[in-house]
Write a protein that holds these residues in place. Structure first.
Motif, PDB file in Angstrom:
ATOM      1  N   PRO A 106      53.491  33.389  54.409  1.00 45.93           N
ATOM      2  CA  PRO A 106      54.001  34.417  53.495  1.00 45.93           C
ATOM      3  C   PRO A 106      53.063  34.659  52.307  1.00 45.93           C
ATOM      4  CG  PRO A 106      55.140  32.355  53.104  1.00 45.93           C
ATOM      5  CD  PRO A 106      54.221  32.109  54.274  1.00 45.93           C
ATOM      6  N   PHE A 107      53.015  35.927  51.869  1.00 47.42           N
ATOM      7  CA  PHE A 107      52.316  36.340  50.652  1.00 47.42           C
ATOM      8  C   PHE A 107      53.342  37.021  49.745  1.00 47.42           C
ATOM      9  CE2 PHE A 107      48.715  35.652  53.314  1.00 47.42           C
ATOM     10  CZ  PHE A 107      47.615  35.462  52.498  1.00 47.42           C
ATOM     11  N   TYR A 108      53.255  36.755  48.424  1.00 45.04           N
ATOM     12  CA  TYR A 108      54.205  37.324  47.465  1.00 45.04           C
ATOM     13  C   TYR A 108      53.409  38.047  46.374  1.00 45.04           C
ATOM     14  CZ  TYR A 108      57.366  33.994  49.702  1.00 45.04           C
ATOM     15  OH  TYR A 108      58.097  33.278  50.613  1.00 45.04           O
ATOM     16  N   PHE A 109      53.773  39.342  46.160  1.00 50.50           N
ATOM     17  CA  PHE A 109      53.089  40.169  45.157  1.00 50.50           C
ATOM     18  C   PHE A 109      54.154  40.788  44.246  1.00 50.50           C
ATOM     19  CE2 PHE A 109      50.498  40.233  49.002  1.00 50.50           C
ATOM     20  CZ  PHE A 109      49.271  39.846  48.519  1.00 50.50           C
ATOM     21  N   ILE A 110      53.859  40.843  42.937  1.00 50.29           N
ATOM     22  CA  ILE A 110      54.759  41.481  41.966  1.00 50.29           C
ATOM     23  C   ILE A 110      53.909  42.298  40.986  1.00 50.29           C
ATOM     24  CG2 ILE A 110      56.499  39.673  42.156  1.00 50.29           C
ATOM     25  CD1 ILE A 110      55.488  38.564  39.460  1.00 50.29           C
ATOM     26  N   SER A 111      54.619  43.200  40.280  1.00 52.57           N
ATOM     27  CA  SER A 111      53.964  43.979  39.226  1.00 52.57           C
ATOM     28  C   SER A 111      53.823  43.117  37.970  1.00 52.57           C
ATOM     29  CB  SER A 111      54.781  45.235  38.914  1.00 52.57           C
ATOM     30  OG  SER A 111      54.271  45.894  37.778  1.00 52.57           O
ATOM     31  N   ASN A 112      52.756  43.382  37.199  1.00 53.20           N
ATOM     32  CA  ASN A 112      52.549  42.645  35.952  1.00 53.20           C
ATOM     33  C   ASN A 112      53.586  43.019  34.903  1.00 53.20           C
ATOM     34  OD1 ASN A 112      51.233  40.863  34.166  1.00 53.20           O
ATOM     35  ND2 ASN A 112      49.893  42.487  33.370  1.00 53.20           N
ATOM     36  N   ALA A 113      54.223  44.187  35.096  1.00 53.70           N
ATOM     37  CA  ALA A 113      55.274  44.611  34.160  1.00 53.70           C
ATOM     38  C   ALA A 113      56.604  44.081  34.682  1.00 53.70           C
ATOM     39  CB  ALA A 113      55.300  46.120  34.027  1.00 53.70           C
ATOM     40  N   VAL A 114      57.273  43.259  33.854  1.00 51.23           N
ATOM     41  CA  VAL A 114      58.525  42.619  34.295  1.00 51.23           C
ATOM     42  C   VAL A 114      59.568  43.675  34.621  1.00 51.23           C
ATOM     43  CG1 VAL A 114      60.362  41.043  33.611  1.00 51.23           C
ATOM     44  CG2 VAL A 114      58.001  40.569  32.929  1.00 51.23           C
ATOM     45  N   VAL A 115      59.648  44.748  33.792  1.00 53.91           N
ATOM     46  CA  VAL A 115      60.662  45.790  34.033  1.00 53.91           C
ATOM     47  C   VAL A 115      60.427  46.431  35.403  1.00 53.91           C
ATOM     48  CG1 VAL A 115      61.612  47.957  33.203  1.00 53.91           C
ATOM     49  CG2 VAL A 115      60.921  46.183  31.563  1.00 53.91           C
ATOM     50  N   ASN A 116      59.186  46.705  35.742  1.00 57.22           N
ATOM     51  CA  ASN A 116      58.891  47.316  37.051  1.00 57.22           C
ATOM     52  C   ASN A 116      59.203  46.353  38.201  1.00 57.22           C
ATOM     53  OD1 ASN A 116      58.006  49.569  35.672  1.00 57.22           O
ATOM     54  ND2 ASN A 116      55.827  48.999  35.781  1.00 57.22           N
ATOM     55  N   CYS A 117      58.915  45.089  37.993  1.00 51.43           N
ATOM     56  CA  CYS A 117      59.223  44.096  39.038  1.00 51.43           C
ATOM     57  C   CYS A 117      60.713  44.051  39.299  1.00 51.43           C
ATOM     58  CB  CYS A 117      58.707  42.725  38.601  1.00 51.43           C
ATOM     59  SG  CYS A 117      59.114  41.388  39.754  1.00 51.43           S
ATOM     60  N   GLU A 118      61.510  44.070  38.249  1.00 48.37           N
ATOM     61  CA  GLU A 118      62.966  44.017  38.414  1.00 48.37           C
ATOM     62  C   GLU A 118      63.497  45.284  39.075  1.00 48.37           C
ATOM     63  OE1 GLU A 118      64.343  43.319  34.502  1.00 48.37           O
ATOM     64  OE2 GLU A 118      63.951  41.144  34.544  1.00 48.37           O
ATOM     65  N   LYS A 119      62.779  46.402  38.990  1.00 50.94           N
ATOM     66  CA  LYS A 119      63.205  47.655  39.631  1.00 50.94           C
ATOM     67  C   LYS A 119      62.791  47.735  41.094  1.00 50.94           C
ATOM     68  CE  LYS A 119      63.256  50.510  35.445  1.00 50.94           C
ATOM     69  NZ  LYS A 119      62.659  51.685  34.774  1.00 50.94           N
ATOM     70  N   GLY A 120      61.998  46.747  41.569  1.00 46.82           N
ATOM     71  CA  GLY A 120      61.643  46.745  42.984  1.00 46.82           C
ATOM     72  C   GLY A 120      60.170  46.847  43.255  1.00 46.82           C
ATOM     73  N   GLN A 121      59.294  46.753  42.224  1.00 44.68           N
ATOM     74  CA  GLN A 121      57.850  46.807  42.443  1.00 44.68           C
ATOM     75  C   GLN A 121      57.364  45.390  42.769  1.00 44.68           C
ATOM     76  OE1 GLN A 121      55.667  48.619  39.222  1.00 44.68           O
ATOM     77  NE2 GLN A 121      53.780  48.835  40.436  1.00 44.68           N
ATOM     78  N   LYS A 122      57.741  44.945  43.982  1.00 49.74           N
ATOM     79  CA  LYS A 122      57.410  43.606  44.455  1.00 49.74           C
ATOM     80  C   LYS A 122      57.346  43.644  45.976  1.00 49.74           C
ATOM     81  CE  LYS A 122      60.743  40.672  43.650  1.00 49.74           C
ATOM     82  NZ  LYS A 122      61.878  39.963  42.981  1.00 49.74           N
ATOM     83  N   LEU A 123      56.551  42.763  46.564  1.00 45.54           N
ATOM     84  CA  LEU A 123      56.320  42.826  48.021  1.00 45.54           C
ATOM     85  C   LEU A 123      56.216  41.416  48.588  1.00 45.54           C
ATOM     86  CD1 LEU A 123      55.596  44.524  50.566  1.00 45.54           C
ATOM     87  CD2 LEU A 123      53.192  44.301  49.868  1.00 45.54           C
ATOM     88  N   ASN A 124      56.872  41.218  49.720  1.00 45.14           N
ATOM     89  CA  ASN A 124      56.814  39.961  50.471  1.00 45.14           C
ATOM     90  C   ASN A 124      56.296  40.285  51.867  1.00 45.14           C
ATOM     91  OD1 ASN A 124      57.181  37.504  51.701  1.00 45.14           O
ATOM     92  ND2 ASN A 124      59.425  37.651  51.781  1.00 45.14           N
ATOM     93  N   VAL A 125      55.168  39.684  52.248  1.00 47.98           N
ATOM     94  CA  VAL A 125      54.512  39.983  53.532  1.00 47.98           C
ATOM     95  C   VAL A 125      54.351  38.690  54.315  1.00 47.98           C
ATOM     96  CG1 VAL A 125      52.430  40.856  54.652  1.00 47.98           C
ATOM     97  CG2 VAL A 125      53.293  41.970  52.603  1.00 47.98           C
ATOM     98  N   ALA A 126      54.747  38.714  55.589  1.00 48.26           N
ATOM     99  CA  ALA A 126      54.549  37.569  56.495  1.00 48.26           C
ATOM    100  C   ALA A 126      53.337  37.855  57.366  1.00 48.26           C
ATOM    101  CB  ALA A 126      55.791  37.345  57.351  1.00 48.26           C
ATOM    102  N   VAL A 127      52.359  36.950  57.358  1.00 48.14           N
ATOM    103  CA  VAL A 127      51.092  37.138  58.082  1.00 48.14           C
ATOM    104  C   VAL A 127      51.068  36.200  59.277  1.00 48.14           C
ATOM    105  CG1 VAL A 127      48.577  37.079  57.922  1.00 48.14           C
ATOM    106  CG2 VAL A 127      49.948  37.763  55.932  1.00 48.14           C
ATOM    107  N   LEU A 128      50.677  36.745  60.435  1.00 46.44           N
ATOM    108  CA  LEU A 128      50.623  35.981  61.678  1.00 46.44           C
ATOM    109  C   LEU A 128      49.183  35.622  62.010  1.00 46.44           C
ATOM    110  CD1 LEU A 128      53.080  38.181  63.782  1.00 46.44           C
ATOM    111  CD2 LEU A 128      53.627  36.150  62.428  1.00 46.44           C
ATOM    112  N   HIS A 129      49.035  34.681  62.911  1.00 41.62           N
ATOM    113  CA  HIS A 129      47.707  34.341  63.396  1.00 41.62           C
ATOM    114  C   HIS A 129      47.113  35.536  64.122  1.00 41.62           C
ATOM    115  CE1 HIS A 129      47.657  30.082  62.394  1.00 41.62           C
ATOM    116  NE2 HIS A 129      48.919  30.006  62.798  1.00 41.62           N
ATOM    117  N   LYS A 130      45.810  35.653  64.044  1.00 42.75           N
ATOM    118  CA  LYS A 130      45.141  36.801  64.663  1.00 42.75           C
ATOM    119  C   LYS A 130      45.182  36.667  66.177  1.00 42.75           C
ATOM    120  CE  LYS A 130      41.604  38.535  62.703  1.00 42.75           C
ATOM    121  NZ  LYS A 130      42.088  39.927  62.500  1.00 42.75           N
TER     122      LYS A 130
END
Length: 241
Positions: A106-130
């Motif tokens: 898993p990879f986890y990404f969020i916005s540097n702005a807390v307000v934007n992160c709480e509104k949904g500017q965040k991403l969770n990605v699952a990476v598989l073997h090639k």
């Protein structure tokens, strides 16, 4: 020449193992140019990620609207859930931030702005073997196919001989007992009639004398003669019987 034919397959196998032939793919986060900066809902970015398939070596493109105000943070799961922006794993401040997925998991990404992160500017990605792709086969004369081994011909089994039904002798007709040997019985002979002398007819009485005695005597003589004839007839009937 023979040594080259042996070495070439070995080199191709090493290239497959050490250098994958699949090219890195690039994905715009959210599917559109401004999807990361302006998500449509609190889970729109994660819904997009769940529909895709990401492998090691792929690249995510974050189209940041204003990198001077906001940036992309790679964080842990705990910081992702709490929108905690301090101590990120890595921070990206480019207009078109490109992040290479260099490992599986898993990879986890969020916005540097807390307000934007709480509104949904965040991403969770699952990476598989090639998934390694096979390289194209080397160009060269195709090996001749091995000759087909003819199928041995097995003779068909001969049918089992039919067993003739047992011969049952026909029942002989019942033999009649032979007739007894001996002289044939003679037919019974009729008993001879009794030898009785036929009654002699009564002597005729002498003709009557003339006169009254003559008529009377003649009548009596006729009667006596008739009686004699009747007696003779009866005697003959008895003899015949």
């Amino acid at each position: 020449m023979a040594s080259m034919k042996i070495v070439t397959p070995i080199l191709i196998t090493l290239l497959i193992v050490l250098f994958p032939f699949s090219e890195a793919r690039e994905f715009v986060v959210g599917g559109h140019e401004n999807s990361w900066s302006f998500p449509t809902s609190s889970d729109s970015l994660n819904s997009w990620a769940q529909k895709g398939r990401f492998e090691v070596g792929d690249i995510l493109i974050f189209n940041e609207h204003d990198p001077l105000i906001d940036s992309v943070l790679e964080v842990t799961k705990d910081h992702y859930d709490k929108c905690y922006v301090s101590n990120p794993i890595e921070e990206h401040r480019d207009v078109n931030t490109k992040v290479k997925l260099d490992r599986s998991g898993p990879f986890y990404f969020i916005s540097n702005a807390v307000v934007n992160c709480e509104k949904g500017q965040k991403l969770n990605v699952a990476v598989l073997h090639k998934h390694l792709k096979q390289p194209p086969p080397p160009k060269g004369p195709a090996p001749s196919p091995a000759p087909l081994t003819p199928t041995p011909k097995v003779p068909a089994p001969s049918p089992a001989p039919l067993t003739p039904p047992p011969k049952v002798p026909a029942p002989s007709p019942a033999t009649l007992p032979p007739p007894p040997k001996g002289p044939a019985p003679r037919p019974a002979q009729p008993a001879p009639p009794p030898k009785n002398p036929a009654p002699s007819p009564a002597p005729l009485s002498p003709p009557p004398t003339a006169g009254a005695f003559g008529l009377r005597g003649g009548f009596v003589g006729i009667v006596v003669g008739i009686m004699s004839l009747v007696g003779i007839a009866e005697g003959r009937c008895e003899l015949e019987l």
